[in-house]
Write a protein that holds these residues in place. Structure first.
Motif, PDB file in Angstrom:
ATOM      1  N   UNK A  86      -6.981 -12.025  -0.769  1.00  0.00           N
ATOM      2  CA  UNK A  86      -6.819 -12.666   0.566  1.00  0.00           C
ATOM      3  C   UNK A  86      -5.304 -12.322   1.091  1.00  0.00           C
ATOM      4  N   UNK A  87      -5.204 -11.980   2.405  1.00  0.00           N
ATOM      5  CA  UNK A  87      -3.972 -11.633   2.984  1.00  0.00           C
ATOM      6  C   UNK A  87      -3.279 -10.321   2.651  1.00  0.00           C
ATOM      7  N   UNK A  88      -4.475  -9.282   2.159  1.00  0.00           N
ATOM      8  CA  UNK A  88      -4.054  -7.834   1.592  1.00  0.00           C
ATOM      9  C   UNK A  88      -5.028  -7.122   2.605  1.00  0.00           C
ATOM     10  N   UNK A  89      -3.983  -6.013   3.092  1.00  0.00           N
ATOM     11  CA  UNK A  89      -5.009  -4.981   4.065  1.00  0.00           C
ATOM     12  C   UNK A  89      -5.943  -4.257   3.009  1.00  0.00           C
ATOM     13  N   UNK A  90      -7.285  -4.193   3.428  1.00  0.00           N
ATOM     14  CA  UNK A  90      -8.297  -3.702   2.823  1.00  0.00           C
ATOM     15  C   UNK A  90      -8.667  -2.522   3.621  1.00  0.00           C
ATOM     16  N   UNK A  91      -9.081  -1.070   3.207  1.00  0.00           N
ATOM     17  CA  UNK A  91      -9.525  -0.429   4.259  1.00  0.00           C
ATOM     18  C   UNK A  91     -11.083  -0.483   4.279  1.00  0.00           C
ATOM     19  N   UNK A  92     -11.462  -0.235   5.622  1.00  0.00           N
ATOM     20  CA  UNK A  92     -12.850  -0.205   6.051  1.00  0.00           C
ATOM     21  C   UNK A  92     -13.398   1.078   5.586  1.00  0.00           C
ATOM     22  N   UNK A  93     -14.450   1.478   4.738  1.00  0.00           N
ATOM     23  CA  UNK A  93     -14.993   2.809   4.396  1.00  0.00           C
ATOM     24  C   UNK A  93     -16.450   2.678   4.741  1.00  0.00           C
ATOM     25  N   UNK A  94     -16.664   3.837   5.486  1.00  0.00           N
ATOM     26  CA  UNK A  94     -18.158   3.966   6.031  1.00  0.00           C
ATOM     27  C   UNK A  94     -18.906   5.316   5.481  1.00  0.00           C
ATOM     28  N   UNK A  95     -19.887   5.110   4.716  1.00  0.00           N
ATOM     29  CA  UNK A  95     -20.592   6.007   4.106  1.00  0.00           C
ATOM     30  C   UNK A  95     -21.113   6.793   5.256  1.00  0.00           C
TER      31      UNK A  95
END
Length: 125
Positions: free
Chosen positions: A48-57
């Motif tokens: 929560x509150x941490x940048x998370x990469x959006x990965x698209x296969x």
């Protein structure tokens, strides 16, 4: 999981964590139209509150993806893996648990159509 897009997509390259997202929902997440990411599991509190990469296969690898929600990537994705790309990043503000199908249907910031395999599923969390 309630989300807010990161202000700079380049931050995704420095994210330690990533979330696989179907290509058709990436733009809605990045624009803020899709403010709730629906999952069958809660986001771990430490994210929560941490940048998370959006990965698209590139290829979900599971047949007809419109009817088969499945992952096209392993749990741990090595940097530079072909067949996937980082499309941006997101910061989740909190986890929201729907208590009923009615509640889920009324809450449209998730952008999931009624009857979708990604929609409401009865069960324990």
């Amino acid at each position: 999981m309630e989300a807010a897009p990161c202000c700079q997509s380049s931050r995704a390259w420095t994210c330690k964590w990533a979330l696989e997202v179907r290509a058709e929902w990436v733009g809605k997440l990045k624009s803020g139209e899709k403010r709730i990411e629906v999952r069958a599991y809660p986001l771990p509190q430490l994210l929560i509150g941490v940048p998370i990469a959006i990965v698209v296969p590139a290829d979900m690898g599971c047949g007809h993806i419109q009817q088969s929600p499945c992952s096209g990537l392993p749990d741990v994705v090595p940097a530079g893996l072909s067949g996937a790309h980082v499309a941006g990043c997101v910061v989740f503000e909190r986890v929201k648990l729907y208590k009923s199908e009615d509640e889920f249907v009324q809450d449209q910031p998730h952008c999931v159509p009624i009857g979708s395999p990604y929609g409401w599923q009865q069960g324990d969390l």
